[in-house]
Scaffold this active site. Sequence first.
Site, PDB file in Angstrom:
ATOM      1  N   GLY A  31       0.802  -1.215   0.000  1.00 17.74           N
ATOM      2  CA  GLY A  31       0.000   0.000   0.000  1.00 17.74           C
ATOM      3  C   GLY A  31       0.833   1.262   0.000  1.00 17.74           C
ATOM      4  O   GLY A  31       2.020   1.247  -0.280  1.00 17.74           O
ATOM      5  N   HIS A  37       4.418   1.676  -8.070  1.00 18.89           N
ATOM      6  CA  HIS A  37       3.418   0.616  -7.928  1.00 18.89           C
ATOM      7  C   HIS A  37       2.439   0.625  -9.112  1.00 18.89           C
ATOM      8  O   HIS A  37       2.075  -0.428  -9.648  1.00 18.89           O
ATOM      9  CB  HIS A  37       2.608   0.804  -6.643  1.00 18.89           C
ATOM     10  N   GLN A  61       7.805  -9.446   7.946  1.00 18.27           N
ATOM     11  CA  GLN A  61       9.043  -8.983   7.321  1.00 18.27           C
ATOM     12  C   GLN A  61       9.623  -7.739   7.995  1.00 18.27           C
ATOM     13  O   GLN A  61      10.626  -7.188   7.540  1.00 18.27           O
ATOM     14  CB  GLN A  61       8.830  -8.715   5.833  1.00 18.27           C
TER      15      GLN A  61
END
Length: 282
Positions: A31, A37, A61
């Site tokens: 996001g 992106h 992560q």
Amino acid sequence: MQTIITIDELRSVLTPLRRQGLRIALVPTMGNLHAGHIRLVEEAVKKADIVVASIFVNPLQFGANEDLDKYPRTLDADKLKLESAGCSFLFTPSDQEIYPEGRNTQTLVEVPGLSELYCGHSRPGHFVGVATVVCKLFNIVQPDIAFFGKKDFQQLRVIRKMVADLCIPIEIVGIPIVRADSGLALSSRNGYLSAEELTAASQMHQVLLACSDKIHQGERSYRELEDSALTLLEKAGFKRDYLRIVRQEDLLAAQADDTKLVILAAAYMGHTRLIDNVEIDL
């Protein structure tokens, strides 16, 4: 564009489309979407009939002292951008949906060797978290093709090796870095930088390009080039993490007769860790 939050619903929607022979693409993200992106989604639209984007800030992560809690979350704005780019479905699962029995008992996927180098050394466990969640997303969506940015070159290599080693029938496509006019690689974490830090951060790309130019001009003293480039980063205001000249294929230290190289770099501007790379084909 349809937004879906559960695995069962996503599978029920995609199964009949897959049976129709439609080609499905996946664009995994965390996001706070920027032009990099959106470039992934636009490329996916060109190569597939159905594009699924995922937004999931994967806690597995992030390290104990990293920015999980403050990582920017901008779902409403992200939805508008994805819809404009032609995304078909947005998958926004909760932590509970992805890790229903908790993260401590989650089966983990590890790509040994590659995961321990560079960013893996600086962020222990990071690539185990990446490989695990990407493998889960692959199994949930079962795409024909998946798109990742080349800004995190090491991540892309980890995912390619995981797919090859586990015989996962998915084509992995790496998309070139999208940069600001200053040359700074676009990143969600750039939002942490002050105006002054943003200006200084653009020097990372300039240092990498200067190093690349020297290699193209015939310089092969790679360790010396690394040291001088790190010194230049520090003069620009960075705190060094690493800068390495490595082979594209396996990310091991480049030797004089290697022809496909990549300069990998990570450094801190203030409290923000930035990464970048420049590929070299000799």
